[in-house]
Write an enzyme that holds these catalytic residues in place. Structure first.
Site, PDB file in Angstrom:
ATOM      1  CG  ASP A 342      -2.287   0.652   0.948  1.00  0.00           C
ATOM      2  OD1 ASP A 342      -2.333   1.884   1.123  1.00  0.00           O
ATOM      3  OD2 ASP A 342      -3.273  -0.012   0.581  1.00  0.00           O
ATOM      4  CG  ASP A 343       0.323   6.031   1.019  1.00  0.00           C
ATOM      5  OD1 ASP A 343       1.327   6.330   0.367  1.00  0.00           O
ATOM      6  OD2 ASP A 343      -0.459   6.861   1.528  1.00  0.00           O
ATOM      7  NE  ARG A 419      -4.311  10.380   3.823  1.00  0.00           N
ATOM      8  CZ  ARG A 419      -3.829   9.232   3.437  1.00  0.00           C
ATOM      9  NH1 ARG A 419      -3.672   8.957   2.176  1.00  0.00           N
ATOM     10  NH2 ARG A 419      -3.497   8.305   4.290  1.00  0.00           N
ATOM     11  CD1 TRP A 453      -6.908   5.668  -8.951  1.00  0.00           C
ATOM     12  CD2 TRP A 453      -6.332   4.851 -10.946  1.00  0.00           C
ATOM     13  NE1 TRP A 453      -6.967   6.698  -9.846  1.00  0.00           N
ATOM     14  CE2 TRP A 453      -6.614   6.227 -11.082  1.00  0.00           C
ATOM     15  CE3 TRP A 453      -5.961   4.135 -12.090  1.00  0.00           C
ATOM     16  CZ2 TRP A 453      -6.531   6.884 -12.308  1.00  0.00           C
ATOM     17  CZ3 TRP A 453      -5.889   4.802 -13.302  1.00  0.00           C
ATOM     18  CH2 TRP A 453      -6.160   6.158 -13.405  1.00  0.00           C
ATOM     19  CG  ASP A 454      -6.523   5.490  -2.202  1.00  0.00           C
ATOM     20  OD1 ASP A 454      -7.673   5.964  -2.231  1.00  0.00           O
ATOM     21  OD2 ASP A 454      -5.988   5.092  -1.149  1.00  0.00           O
ATOM     22  CG  MET A 455      -9.318  10.299  -6.519  1.00  0.00           C
ATOM     23  SD  MET A 455     -10.445  11.362  -5.595  1.00  0.00           S
ATOM     24  CE  MET A 455     -10.774  12.601  -6.795  1.00  0.00           C
ATOM     25  CG  ASN A 456      -6.681   8.762  -0.187  1.00  0.00           C
ATOM     26  OD1 ASN A 456      -7.697   8.147   0.118  1.00  0.00           O
ATOM     27  ND2 ASN A 456      -5.511   8.172  -0.322  1.00  0.00           N
ATOM     28  CB  CYS A 502      -9.262   2.674  -3.207  1.00  0.00           C
ATOM     29  SG  CYS A 502      -9.151   3.184  -1.479  1.00  0.00           S
ATOM     30  CG  ASP A 524     -10.174   3.971   4.180  1.00  0.00           C
ATOM     31  OD1 ASP A 524      -9.845   3.079   3.373  1.00  0.00           O
ATOM     32  OD2 ASP A 524      -9.713   5.129   4.147  1.00  0.00           O
TER      33      ASP A 524
HETATM   34  C1  GLA Z   1      -6.805   5.594   1.726  1.00  0.00           C
HETATM   35  C2  GLA Z   1      -7.254   4.180   1.424  1.00  0.00           C
HETATM   36  C3  GLA Z   1      -6.606   3.227   2.391  1.00  0.00           C
HETATM   37  C4  GLA Z   1      -5.116   3.347   2.289  1.00  0.00           C
HETATM   38  C5  GLA Z   1      -4.683   4.775   2.529  1.00  0.00           C
HETATM   39  C6  GLA Z   1      -3.224   4.960   2.233  1.00  0.00           C
HETATM   40  O1  GLA Z   1      -7.315   6.027   2.933  1.00  0.00           O
HETATM   41  O2  GLA Z   1      -8.635   4.095   1.466  1.00  0.00           O
HETATM   42  O3  GLA Z   1      -7.019   1.911   2.131  1.00  0.00           O
HETATM   43  O4  GLA Z   1      -4.703   2.902   1.021  1.00  0.00           O
HETATM   44  O5  GLA Z   1      -5.398   5.670   1.685  1.00  0.00           O
HETATM   45  O6  GLA Z   1      -2.816   6.258   2.416  1.00  0.00           O
END
Ligand code: GLA
Length: 716
Positions: A342-343, A419, A453-456, A502, A524
């Site tokens: 992950d991240d 964030r 592939w995330d997008m926060n 995600c 999450d």
């Molecule tokens: C988001 C995702 C999590 C994780 C974090 C990492 O919150 O939903 O599952 O990947 O980013 O920063």
């Protein structure tokens, strides 16, 4: 209709085809209403069922589209020109869309409309998918005149239902609490859910239902509407003065306009319409079948989804290669199939303040590089996946140093971080191109099998220095088109990579994403009790194979709640199963449970991922203390039901579980029982669930959040 505009007759349960339906277009003259003189007939548009209405000619409900001409006028008169019927359903270019080849029984109707004065033409498309009771609709605008036109709204679908005796059911929430069911009866006036966040959002999912008040899971009329789009959307129902209900689905007209120069075209995304006269379970099932057969990438739509372990909640940003490999080798030992990093693996990202945009490996954490780590993981017999957040940029990043102008910002305005991060201007081809190249390098180097592939964050200061002032309101849609462009390019180049979308969990749980990424991180929130609510709500609009669901540690990181390991498994089974905790730190007992869960999931994976899902008892109703659901295979020989008890009750009422979807004439065993049961018996008389505790053994630990699994097998 008499004036050449397109009217609407009926949408609902199949009825006989006739040449004319005078009864369905009957109307009465009402006082104080503007009317068009058509021959001798007074024609009052404000209470007619229209197919694709405009504003300004006597229909005062909110319209489906609006086009501004050079002289400032917004009046248009779309007249019917022609139609064409074709086999199959072609994909749209540049947009996620449904598809069907010409060999089946899917048909597409195009209706051509024209505004003679401006030269605007509109093509309304309807594809009928008879097996799933689905109609897909969209509109295409072409400026065939000489003037410069501006589209001020362009919705994908309008339905004018003749009454308003419906419950409006939608799915609301926030981060970590997505898609909770909300139900209210339609009232006069406008009721709507929408997004202006440039993501479909945690707050409101684009999927909605209109159900008759007496409709249940198993009987009654219900309409479902969804939207194949990931940006700003609008789902609106307007109940008018005569109690009719106008449903509008499409791109949110707020923060939207589109320049339609002479010769230019604009294609709306697609709206999905479905109807069931057999309740909500049936509606959900037919939508699920439709998505998997006609929307999701066929390479994955029916493929076994791997059991994964994700290191996020195990390590957060704090890991090195040894730590990752210790998790991976434990995963391999326990039968897990995919390791997801992950991240935190790129740039120099030790917290969320830096490095987004620098998609190259952090050599302090992984000194031997990605390829080395990937080789080791593949060497353990695991697939390897990586996390990206392709649309984002940190101020502290090489990318920002090189291209500060690639970040979305409004001139001379302060920035609004989310964030600690900012968003790349995906309306610019060079941005999409650069990110593609960086990702491609990683994919090849690490031979990736999977990408999360995330997008926060949602987007603020929506402005692009790439666009002229008159194009600024095109930006939200252009941004999403840029995201789709990158997805399509990656899929074209790397067809074997499985994508999971995600957005801080379920902030982009929509059909636009599902077209490219067949599964999504549902939330999450990994707490089993909360997940029951989230997955239950999500299941109305989306099949299990779209829902990522993981077992995580206790106390849970989002709620602090302690739930049994078994229950965490029983909840996560109903989706794309995985683990999200430090599996190297578990007791022998928990490790044993993981092995057993993994084996059980593998044995019944097809059922858990692709079975026909039934909601049995809602956690949103009654005492809100129990939930149960079930999956059944197509030939009705195998079913698994789960029942969850949130708070324990002493000396509880007798309990029978009433399952669904079995063959009434077939004999079954439940959990290997001696006794056999007919399907009709289990469905109508119910299965008695034994709850009596041994009075001589007082409960010592917590008995809350317990769960039971019922494996129902046909007797051969
Ligand atoms: C988001 C995702 C999590 C994780 C974090 C990492 O919150 O939903 O599952 O990947 O980013 O920063």
């Amino acid at each position: 209709m008499e004036n050449g505009e397109l009217g609407q007759i009926y949408f609902g349960k199949r009825i006989h085809i006739k040449n004319q339906y005078a009864n369905l277009i009957k109307r009465e003259r009402r006082e104080a209403m503007p009317s068009w003189k058509v021959d001798q007939y007074d024609f009052q548009p404000d209470h007619l069922k229209q197919e694709y209405a405009s504003l300004g000619k006597g229909d005062f409900r909110e319209p489906a589209y609006q086009v501004q001409q050079e002289n400032g006028s917004r009046i248009t008169e779309l007249q019917y020109v022609d139609y064409r019927l074709q086999k199959g359903k072609k994909r749209l270019s540049g947009l996620p869309s449904s598809f069907a080849d010409e060999s089946g029984d899917v048909e597409t109707l195009a209706v051509y409309l024209k505004d003679a004065l401006s030269g605007l033409t509109v093509t309304l498309r309807y594809s009928v998918f008879p097996h799933q009771n689905v109609i897909v609709r969209s509109a295409e605008f072409v400026n065939k005149g000489k003037e410069h036109l501006v589209l001020r709204r362009a919705l994908s679908c309008q339905i004018d239902l003749p009454d308003s005796h419906y419950d409006f059911i939608h799915f609301a929430g926030t981060w970590s609490r997505e898609r909770h069911e909300v139900k209210r009866s339609l009232q006069p006036g406008i009721q709507r859910i929408s997004s202006l966040r440039t993501e479909s959002s945690h707050q409101h999912n684009p999927f909605i239902m209109l159900a008759r008040p007496q409709t249940t899971e198993d009987c009654g009329d219900v309409y479902g509407f969804n939207f194949v789009y990931s940006g700003n959307f609008l789902d609106q129902i307007e109940v008018d003065q005569y109690g009719t209900s106008r449903v509008l689905i499409g791109i949110n007209p707020e923060e939207f306009s589109w320049n339609l120069a002479s010769g230019a075209t604009f294609q709306t995304p697609e709206a999905i319409l479905s109807f069931s006269s057999q309740g909500k379970n049936k509606l959900s099932q037919q939508l699920g079948h439709f998505y998997l057969n006609h929307l999701v990438n066929p390479r994955f739509s029916n493929a076994d989804r791997p059991i994964l372990v994700n290191n996020w909640e195990a390590t957060y940003f704090n890991f090195n290669e040894d730590k990752l490999l210790s998790i991976a080798s434990k995963a391999a030992e326990l039968g897990i199939e995919l390791f997801v990093l992950d991240d935190g693996w790129f740039g120099h990202r030790d917290d969320d303040t830096t490095s987004l945009g620098d998609w190259f490996v952090d050599r302090t954490k992984l000194p031997d590089g990605l390829a080395h780590l990937a080789d080791k993981i593949h060497g353990l017999g695991l697939k390897f996946g990586l996390w990206f957040e392709p649309e984002m940029i940190s101020l502290e990043s090489d990318l920002y140093q090189e291209h500060p102008d690639w970040m979305i910002a409004a001139p001379h305005r302060t920035l609004t971080p989310g964030r600690n991060q900012y968003v790349l201007d995906f309306t610019r081809d060079e941005v999409v191109d650069t990110i593609f190249k960086m990702m491609a390098k990683c994919i090849e180097e690490a031979r990736l099998d999977y990408i999360k592939w995330d997008m926060n964050r949602c987007i603020t200061e929506m402005y692009s220095s790439n666009l002229s002032p008159s194009e600024q309101l095109e930006m939200p849609h252009r941004y999403i088109l840029g995201v789709y462009k990158l997805y399509q390019r990656l899929i074209d180049h790397y067809p074997n990579v499985l994508f999971e979308s995600c957005a801080s969990g379920g902030g982009r749980f929509d059909l636009g994403m599902m077209y490219y990424a067949p599964q999504a991180w549902t939330s999450d929130d990994t707490d089993a009790a909360e997940r029951i609510l989230i997955q239950y709500g999500t299941s109305y609009g989306y099949p299990l194979s779209m829902m990522g669901a993981h077992v995580s540690a206790v106390p849970n990181h989002q709620t602090g709640r302690v739930t049994p390991f078994e229950t965490r498994g029983h909840v996560a089974f109903f989706g794309d199963f995985g683990y999200e905790l430090d599996i190297t730190k578990l007791s022998k007992e928990d490790q044993k449970q993981i092995r057993a869960q993994v084996n059980l999931y593998k044995k019944y994976r097809r059922l858990f991922q692709y079975g026909n899902f039934y909601r049995l008892e809602s956690p949103y109703e009654g005492e809100k203390n129990v939930a149960s659901w079930e999956v059944v295979n197509d030939d009705q020989t195998l079913a698994i039901a789960a029942r969850y008890q949130l708070l324990n009750r002493p000396n509880p009422s007798y309990l029978r579980l009433y399952v669904r979807g079995l063959n009434p004439d077939q004999l079954y065993r439940v959990n290997g029982s001696q006794e056999t049961f007919y399907g009709d018996e289990l469905m109508n008389a119910g299965y008695f669930v034994d709850q009596v505790l041994d009075i001589n053994k007082p409960i010592t630990g917590s008995a809350d959040f317990s769960s039971r699994l019922f494996i129902i097998k046909a007797v051969k």
